[in-house]
Motif scaffolding. Structure first.
Motif, PDB file in Angstrom:
ATOM      1  N   SER A 265      53.168 -65.511  49.722  1.00 37.76           N
ATOM      2  CA  SER A 265      53.513 -64.406  49.513  1.00 37.76           C
ATOM      3  C   SER A 265      52.364 -63.851  51.066  1.00 37.76           C
ATOM      4  O   SER A 265      53.224 -63.173  51.742  1.00 37.76           O
ATOM      5  N   GLN A 266      51.976 -64.727  51.881  1.00 37.94           N
ATOM      6  CA  GLN A 266      51.013 -64.523  52.654  1.00 37.94           C
ATOM      7  C   GLN A 266      52.445 -64.866  53.845  1.00 37.94           C
ATOM      8  O   GLN A 266      52.312 -63.913  55.376  1.00 37.94           O
ATOM      9  N   CYS A 286      46.596 -62.926  55.376  1.00 35.29           N
ATOM     10  CA  CYS A 286      45.365 -63.913  56.405  1.00 35.29           C
ATOM     11  C   CYS A 286      45.515 -65.273  55.533  1.00 35.29           C
ATOM     12  O   CYS A 286      45.338 -65.182  54.402  1.00 35.29           O
ATOM     13  N   ALA A 287      45.570 -66.305  55.984  1.00 35.93           N
ATOM     14  CA  ALA A 287      44.394 -67.110  55.565  1.00 35.93           C
ATOM     15  C   ALA A 287      43.414 -68.235  55.972  1.00 35.93           C
ATOM     16  O   ALA A 287      43.583 -67.868  57.449  1.00 35.93           O
ATOM     17  N   LEU A 739      53.324 -68.730  41.562  1.00 31.28           N
ATOM     18  CA  LEU A 739      53.558 -70.216  42.783  1.00 31.28           C
ATOM     19  C   LEU A 739      53.864 -68.985  43.583  1.00 31.28           C
ATOM     20  O   LEU A 739      53.710 -69.956  44.856  1.00 31.28           O
ATOM     21  N   MET A 740      54.632 -68.109  44.101  1.00 30.35           N
ATOM     22  CA  MET A 740      54.370 -67.779  45.444  1.00 30.35           C
ATOM     23  C   MET A 740      53.078 -67.398  46.053  1.00 30.35           C
ATOM     24  O   MET A 740      52.413 -67.684  47.593  1.00 30.35           O
ATOM     25  N   ASN A 741      52.351 -67.671  45.691  1.00 29.23           N
ATOM     26  CA  ASN A 741      50.686 -67.066  45.856  1.00 29.23           C
ATOM     27  C   ASN A 741      49.789 -68.675  46.576  1.00 29.23           C
ATOM     28  O   ASN A 741      48.932 -68.995  46.499  1.00 29.23           O
ATOM     29  N   SER A 742      50.551 -69.518  45.693  1.00 27.02           N
ATOM     30  CA  SER A 742      50.145 -71.048  46.076  1.00 27.02           C
ATOM     31  C   SER A 742      50.139 -71.101  47.921  1.00 27.02           C
ATOM     32  O   SER A 742      51.299 -71.481  48.007  1.00 27.02           O
ATOM     33  N   THR A 743      48.974 -71.532  48.106  1.00 28.08           N
ATOM     34  CA  THR A 743      48.680 -71.741  49.799  1.00 28.08           C
ATOM     35  C   THR A 743      48.889 -73.350  50.327  1.00 28.08           C
ATOM     36  O   THR A 743      49.030 -74.397  49.305  1.00 28.08           O
ATOM     37  N   GLY A 744      48.903 -73.082  51.525  1.00 28.72           N
ATOM     38  CA  GLY A 744      48.919 -74.570  51.915  1.00 28.72           C
ATOM     39  C   GLY A 744      50.375 -75.293  52.167  1.00 28.72           C
ATOM     40  O   GLY A 744      50.593 -76.375  52.334  1.00 28.72           O
ATOM     41  N   SER A 745      51.322 -74.494  52.117  1.00 31.39           N
ATOM     42  CA  SER A 745      53.761 -74.804  52.344  1.00 31.39           C
ATOM     43  C   SER A 745      53.870 -74.863  53.835  1.00 31.39           C
ATOM     44  O   SER A 745      54.426 -75.635  53.895  1.00 31.39           O
TER      45      SER A 745
END
Length: 762
Positions: A265-266, A286-287, A739-745
């Motif tokens: 998503s980000q 933003c992350a 899952l598309m909101n899971s960061t760090g990928s």
């Protein structure tokens, strides 16, 4: 193309763009040699002792594809990706840093966020993989290299531990070929500037190559500026007609700021992280990282990577020495020692990782050639020992800027050593038939102690954990090669491989508590290759290999259940990797368009779990889900590179050339449940260069180039690590929309970029 080579033949020519089919092997500097023409099995080659050397780095009968300087020497050459993009069976993703390319052979590194895993990496025959299986591409500047050879499929018979998917050998340029001093500069988009120099000298007595470069840039993602320096040297000296010494030195310093990886998503909202400096007034998508305000416990503050000062400052130094001695024209002895230090300083997340890894590698081997009746038999045997000691600390990063260290969160000290032996017989038992059998084995010892620190208002706590494991693995292999005609070569091979866990896998048990994870086994594989090489004319060369590999106890990470300290490393009982590797090199109009050429490299890689159950947890429950039949995440199922190249061979425009290139990567799964995919993409790149002919006098010493990458300016995923599936409150697995909101990928790839450069030979 695949290389069916004997374990000790000698230099016969230059490597073609996709490799060749030959019975050839490295010259005296330890690098592989190839030939552009196939040799009949009955042809005799007479060599003198001063020109021969064993070819232990090129396993006989193994599928091998190669690329030489003609495929990457005329372009910007920023990373190892530029060297391997044309090689069938090889794919790559962006790692943690400007040159940290994750290179994958048949899917080997597709599940990693950095480095080169499940491969053994060599340079001029010297090991670049440390004893724990870690190698990184940061130290590779393509300008220093003549070529690269990729040995595909299970390869522990010759290469030992961690050669699960094969090995890669990088070959630096020879001093005699350079014959002088070269100065060069590359420059282009996003502030990229690379100055490099190459010195080459050589004759029958010695060969010296010295290279140095300094590359810097601002990067195309916020907080991705970098400055990397590299030095590379190789010296060969013929001490006597029967003795050779080869000295190898590589030094690299990587100083890079680092963004954080995004969720899908980000990535879609803000792929290059623009407008993210101030977390309180940030743009969408933003992350951030959440940092402990006091560096110990309690409240946290969200900060952008640039405000926090996340990055890497790493140094790598490798020094190797090899002595080769010919007892006679039939027996050669080789002894080699390599020292490798990797020192890391990586505040890449809320935790900073700091510490040295010192590695030592010693090997000795012999190669003997004999005649049995009218057939030739070559016997190779060797032993090796490598040792790694390490000591690292982790610190909490504070929100003070500049990656300020807070309290120490853990420290670990330990070692790993591997003692191995290998044996191979290579027999041309008939004029058109060639058989190879071999056996290798490794005993591994892992030991480490970890100290965990905890902080609260009540004070500090400390916990000590000790872990020790021992492993012994064997790897037999066999290959059969048949050459029915000059146009055809057929081969089949059964190879095996193994890879032990590393010490970092040993500290969380299956119960989710800190302790010795004693249940871990070595991952092993058995692979079958069947391939053909077809050269009907001098203008067509096609090669194809099908592979089917059976993996047992593949190392994966999974949740231990509710209210545990984290994930633990687990052996997935069984999986299968199968696919096709195809390469083609074609001159479509050799008479009317003699400078035109087309190349193709394609990989189909289908990897599935055949026996694996994964545990997912939420705050109230844990459930187990079968992954049998699911695609293994991170593995790119289709990868293709196609080029049309043209170089004017004569006339007023002689030396003017260029290419158009298309690289296509298929979408691939990011999670074990196969709920979310990283999107695929296709990129178009254009390049033009000019090498003035000799008749133009001193201008012949100049080389010019200009290229445009990502011509269509596509926004694409350059690298994506696997994400964990989640368990919803109702006990079901989350879908892709969650899952598309899971960061760090995800790291985004470069937008349209322009590069140019000039090189002059003095």
């Amino acid at each position: 193309m695949f290389h069916i080579s004997r374990a000790a033949r000698w230099s016969l020519g230059a490597t073609a763009l996709l490799g060749t089919v030959a019975h050839a092997a490295p010259p005296q500097d330890g690098t592989p040699a190839t030939t552009s023409q196939r040799l009949p099995a009955t042809e005799n080659i007479i060599v003198t002792g001063a020109n021969r050397a064993p070819a232990t780095i090129r396993p006989a009968g193994q599928t091998t594809y190669s690329a030489d300087r003609s495929s990457f020497g005329n372009q910007v050459g920023q990373t190892v990706a530029d060297m391997v993009v044309t090689i069938p069976g090889v794919s790559f993703t962006q790692g943690n840093g400007p040159r940290d390319t994750v290179v994958s052979v048949r899917g080997s590194g597709d599940r990693q966020s950095y480095g080169l895993k499940n491969l053994q990496i060599l340079e001029d025959g010297f090991p670049m993989t440390q004893s724990d299986g870690t190698a990184r591409a940061d130290l590779i500047d393509p300008h220093a290299y003549e070529g690269v050879d990729v040995f595909e499929g299970p390869a522990s018979t010759v290469y030992g531990n961690y050669a699960i998917n094969g090995a890669i050998n990088f070959r630096t340029r020879k001093g005699a070929d350079i014959h002088g001093l070269e100065l060069g500069s590359d420059f282009g988009s996003f502030g990229m500037f690379n100055n490099y120099v190459t010195l080459g000298l050589g004759n029958r007595t010695y060969d010296l190559m010295v290279f140095g470069s300094d590359v810097r840039g601002q990067g195309f993602i916020a907080n991705s500026s970098y400055n990397t320096s590299t030095e590379n040297m190789r010296l060969r000296v013929n001490v006597t007609p029967s003795d050779r010494l080869i000295l190898k030195v590589v030094n690299n310093i990587t100083d890079a700021f680092l963004p954080v990886r995004l969720s899908l998503s980000q990535f879609r909202a803000n792929p290059f992280q623009q407008g993210c400096q101030d977390a309180s007034h940030a743009a969408p998508g933003c992350a951030f990282v959440n940092l402990l305000v006091n560096g110990r416990y309690g409240a946290k503050e969200a900060m952008s990577p640039q405000a926090a000062g996340l990055g890497r400052f790493d140094r790598r130094t490798v020094v190797g020495l090899r002595w080769e001695h010919d007892f006679n024209t039939h027996l050669t002895w080789r002894n080699q020692f390599t020292y490798d230090q990797r020192h890391v300083d990586q505040p890449t997340s809320p935790t900073a990782f700091v510490g040295p890894y010192n590695s030592y590698n010693v090997s000795s081997d012999m190669t003997h050639q004999a005649r049995i009746g009218g057939t030739s038999l070559e016997t190779f045997g060797g032993v090796n020992f490598d040792y790694l000691d390490f000591g690292y600390q982790t610190y909490n990063v504070m929100p003070s800027g500049g990656a300020t260290r807070g309290a120490k969160s853990s420290e670990s000290y330990g070692h790993q050593w591997n003692l191995g032996a290998r044996f191979q017989e290579d027999w041309h038992f008939a004029p058109r038939w060639h058989a190879v059998v071999g056996l290798g084995g490794t005993y591994s010892d892992l030991g480490a102690a970890e100290t965990l620190y905890g902080y609260s208002e009540a004070g500090a706590t400390r916990r000590d954990i000790t872990a020790n494991r021992f492993f012994f693995n064997l790897a037999p292999e066999g290959a059969l090669i048949y050459t029915p005609t000059q146009a055809w070569t057929l081969h089949t091979r059964v190879g095996t491989a193994y890879g032990t866990p590393s010490s970092s896998n040993l500290f969380i048990t299956p119960q989710g508590t800190y302790g010795n994870n004693t249940q871990l086994k070595s991952q092993t594989s058995v692979g079958v290759d069947v391939g053909a090489d077809w050269r009907p004319t001098a203008d067509i060369h096609i090669q194809a290999t099908g592979f089917y590999e059976f993996y047992n106890d593949e190392l994966v990470s999974q949740s231990a259940g509710v209210n545990t300290v984290g994930s633990y490393t687990f052996n997935a009982p069984a999986s299968q990797h199968r696919g096709i590797v195809l390469g083609a090199d074609w001159k479509p109009l050799p008479k009317t368009l003699p400078g035109g050429r087309m190349t193709l490299g394609y990989t189909y890689d289908n990897q599935v779990y055949t026996n694996y159950a994964e545990v997912l947890s939420n705050s109230t429950m844990s459930r187990s889900f079968s992954r049998k039949g699911n695609r293994i995440p991170g593995v790119i199922p289709n990868f293709l590179n196609a080029r049309f190249l043209y170089t004017q061979p004569d006339g007023p425009l002689e030396g003017l050339g260029g290419y158009a290139e298309v690289t296509w990567r298929d979408a691939y799964w990011l999670d074990n449940a196969n709920r979310l995919k990283a999107p695929g993409y296709a990129l178009l790149n254009l390049e033009i260069h000019y090498d003035p002919p000799k008749r133009f006098g001193w201008t012949h010493r100049l080389h010019w180039y200009f290229e445009v990458q990502n011509v269509a300016n596509e926004t694409y995923v350059a690298g994506a690590t696997n994400i964990s599936d989640t368990l919803l409150a109702n006990g079901r697995q989350a879908g892709g929309s969650t899952l598309m909101n899971s960061t760090g990928s995800i790291y985004a790839g470069s937008p349209r970029a322009y590069f140019g450069g000039v090189r002059i030979r003095l």
